[in-house]
Design a protein around this motif. Structure first.
Motif, mmCIF file in Angstrom:
data_model
loop_
_atom_site.group_PDB
_atom_site.id
_atom_site.type_symbol
_atom_site.label_atom_id
_atom_site.label_comp_id
_atom_site.label_asym_id
_atom_site.label_seq_id
_atom_site.Cartn_x
_atom_site.Cartn_y
_atom_site.Cartn_z
ATOM 1 N N PRO A 26 0.829 -1.217 0.000
ATOM 2 C CA PRO A 26 0.000 0.000 0.000
ATOM 3 C C PRO A 26 0.856 1.256 0.000
ATOM 4 O O PRO A 26 1.905 1.312 0.646
ATOM 5 C CB PRO A 26 -0.811 -0.123 1.299
ATOM 6 C CG PRO A 26 -0.778 -1.570 1.642
ATOM 7 C CD PRO A 26 0.544 -2.079 1.160
ATOM 8 N N ASP A 57 -7.911 0.481 -4.719
ATOM 9 C CA ASP A 57 -8.518 0.139 -3.431
ATOM 10 C C ASP A 57 -7.807 0.918 -2.346
ATOM 11 O O ASP A 57 -6.626 1.267 -2.494
ATOM 12 C CB ASP A 57 -8.380 -1.360 -3.137
ATOM 13 C CG ASP A 57 -9.499 -2.171 -3.746
ATOM 14 O OD1 ASP A 57 -10.564 -1.593 -4.042
ATOM 15 O OD2 ASP A 57 -9.304 -3.389 -3.942
ATOM 16 N N ARG A 58 -8.501 1.148 -1.231
ATOM 17 C CA ARG A 58 -7.855 1.828 -0.116
ATOM 18 C C ARG A 58 -7.799 0.923 1.104
ATOM 19 O O ARG A 58 -8.814 0.371 1.522
ATOM 20 C CB ARG A 58 -8.587 3.114 0.241
ATOM 21 C CG ARG A 58 -7.831 3.894 1.323
ATOM 22 C CD ARG A 58 -8.438 5.226 1.618
ATOM 23 N NE ARG A 58 -7.585 5.980 2.539
ATOM 24 C CZ ARG A 58 -7.900 7.146 3.059
ATOM 25 N NH1 ARG A 58 -9.056 7.717 2.758
ATOM 26 N NH2 ARG A 58 -7.068 7.765 3.882
ATOM 27 N N ASP A 59 -6.602 0.761 1.619
ATOM 28 C CA ASP A 59 -6.395 0.135 2.920
ATOM 29 C C ASP A 59 -6.423 1.263 3.941
ATOM 30 O O ASP A 59 -5.519 2.103 3.961
ATOM 31 C CB ASP A 59 -5.048 -0.579 2.933
ATOM 32 C CG ASP A 59 -4.760 -1.273 4.263
ATOM 33 O OD1 ASP A 59 -5.241 -0.777 5.300
ATOM 34 O OD2 ASP A 59 -4.051 -2.284 4.261
ATOM 35 N N PRO A 60 -7.440 1.345 4.788
ATOM 36 C CA PRO A 60 -7.577 2.500 5.687
ATOM 37 C C PRO A 60 -6.367 2.752 6.569
ATOM 38 O O PRO A 60 -6.108 3.888 6.959
ATOM 39 C CB PRO A 60 -8.810 2.139 6.530
ATOM 40 C CG PRO A 60 -9.572 1.168 5.703
ATOM 41 C CD PRO A 60 -8.535 0.379 4.955
ATOM 42 N N ASP A 61 -5.618 1.701 6.879
ATOM 43 C CA ASP A 61 -4.476 1.865 7.785
ATOM 44 C C ASP A 61 -3.155 2.126 7.073
ATOM 45 O O ASP A 61 -2.214 2.625 7.702
ATOM 46 C CB ASP A 61 -4.323 0.610 8.656
ATOM 47 C CG ASP A 61 -5.532 0.402 9.551
ATOM 48 O OD1 ASP A 61 -6.078 1.407 10.049
ATOM 49 O OD2 ASP A 61 -5.931 -0.758 9.733
ATOM 50 N N HIS A 62 -3.070 1.813 5.789
ATOM 51 C CA HIS A 62 -1.754 1.850 5.152
ATOM 52 C C HIS A 62 -1.681 2.628 3.839
ATOM 53 O O HIS A 62 -0.613 3.099 3.483
ATOM 54 C CB HIS A 62 -1.250 0.423 4.907
ATOM 55 C CG HIS A 62 -1.112 -0.371 6.153
ATOM 56 N ND1 HIS A 62 -2.075 -1.252 6.591
ATOM 57 C CD2 HIS A 62 -0.124 -0.406 7.079
ATOM 58 C CE1 HIS A 62 -1.687 -1.810 7.730
ATOM 59 N NE2 HIS A 62 -0.508 -1.317 8.048
ATOM 60 N N TRP A 64 -2.996 3.112 -0.495
ATOM 61 C CA TRP A 64 -3.721 2.771 -1.707
ATOM 62 C C TRP A 64 -3.049 1.617 -2.460
ATOM 63 O O TRP A 64 -1.831 1.497 -2.478
ATOM 64 C CB TRP A 64 -3.785 3.983 -2.619
ATOM 65 C CG TRP A 64 -4.395 5.192 -1.983
ATOM 66 C CD1 TRP A 64 -3.739 6.158 -1.257
ATOM 67 C CD2 TRP A 64 -5.769 5.557 -1.978
ATOM 68 N NE1 TRP A 64 -4.627 7.109 -0.821
ATOM 69 C CE2 TRP A 64 -5.889 6.779 -1.250
ATOM 70 C CE3 TRP A 64 -6.926 5.006 -2.534
ATOM 71 C CZ2 TRP A 64 -7.087 7.428 -1.068
ATOM 72 C CZ3 TRP A 64 -8.137 5.653 -2.350
ATOM 73 C CH2 TRP A 64 -8.212 6.847 -1.629
ATOM 74 N N LEU A 65 -3.889 0.811 -3.123
ATOM 75 C CA LEU A 65 -3.448 -0.321 -3.938
ATOM 76 C C LEU A 65 -4.205 -0.308 -5.262
ATOM 77 O O LEU A 65 -5.303 0.260 -5.351
ATOM 78 C CB LEU A 65 -3.738 -1.645 -3.222
ATOM 79 C CG LEU A 65 -3.053 -1.887 -1.877
ATOM 80 C CD1 LEU A 65 -3.916 -2.784 -1.013
ATOM 81 C CD2 LEU A 65 -1.700 -2.534 -2.125
#
Length: 260
Positions: A26, A57-62, A64-65
């Motif tokens: 991410p 996509d977004r990983d809220p903690d880390h 973007w992917l």
């Protein structure tokens, strides 16, 4: 309005390339902004829009992917542009025959992107290259090989519009770069003597598409002590043989498609 639209497309493309170069890790908004030269709010706005379309996509903690729509688009484009299946055996052979880490890279505009990696048997390895990393043409050995074998007018146009010294140092100035390209044109392969990371050497040979353009490259990287002149000649021979083998497969695939 047309200029504004083109600017948005350019910014979106830069963000997508940044995510693809992260090797699946991410990328935080602040880092994506820094790598693309955008402000943080602009990067966040564009990434949020891409997320709404499924391209990221977004990983809220880390961070973007790349998202599922990017995968679908890539899978469709792979039918035309992807040669990883054709080149996988050649990459393995380079690693087996040389003992070094072997790679397949593709040209994308004025850059190369690493697509495949195969570890060799020698325990000391270079970690400069990994799947997804990008370098400007003329920096890594793959980009040097592709640039060297490009048509003269295209090569000169790139050299005229590109200054690598600000980021990569004086060793990437126009004079030493031209010298490396000229040697590569004589031998058929490139030697990169630790110009990205000291002590980490690389060699590469270009792979030509069905129309005869250098569009990919096979490379081998390792520690400096493994790249003595005699071994350079041997590694160069292996790279050329395997690059030619892949080129024949590409030509055969093209011929088969034309007869469908």
């Amino acid at each position: 309005m047309a200029e504004q639209g083109a600017q948005v497309v350019s910014r979106v493309a830069a963000l997508l390339r940044t995510l693809s170069a992260s090797a699946g890790a991410p990328v935080p908004t602040a880092r994506a902004a820094a790598l693309t030269g955008l402000t943080r709010p602009t990067a966040h706005r564009l990434l949020s829009g891409l997320a709404a379309e499924g391209l990221v996509d977004r990983d809220p903690d880390h961070g973007w992917l790349l998202g599922p729509e990017a995968y679908i688009l890539g899978a469709v484009a792979a039918e035309r542009y992807d040669i990883t299946a054709l080149a996988a055996e050649a990459v393995r052979e380079v690693a087996r025959l040389t003992g070094e880490s072997a790679f397949l890279s593709a040209r994308r505009g004025d850059e190369t992107v690493c697509l495949l990696r195969e570890e060799g048997s020698f325990p000391l390895r270079s970690h400069v290259l990994y799947e997804g990393i990008r370098f400007p043409l003329g920096v890594a050995s793959a980009g040097l090989a592709i640039l060297a074998m490009s048509p003269a007018a295209e090569r000169e146009a790139y050299l005229a519009r590109t200054d690598l010294t600000d980021t990569w140092g004086a060793s990437h100035g126009i004079v030493p770069l031209r010298e490396r390209l000229e040697v590569a044109r004589r031998t058929g392969y490139v030697v990169n003597p630790g110009l990205i990371v000291e002590g980490s050497w690389g060699m590469a040979a270009a792979i030509f598409d069905a129309s005869g353009r250098p569009s990919w490259a096979l490379s081998a990287t390792g520690v400096e002590a493994r790249f003595t002149p005699p071994r350079q000649a041997e590694i160069g021979r292996v790279l050329l043989e395997q690059a030619h083998a892949v080129g024949r497969l590409i030509a055969d695939r093209g011929a088969a498609r034309r007869t469908r």
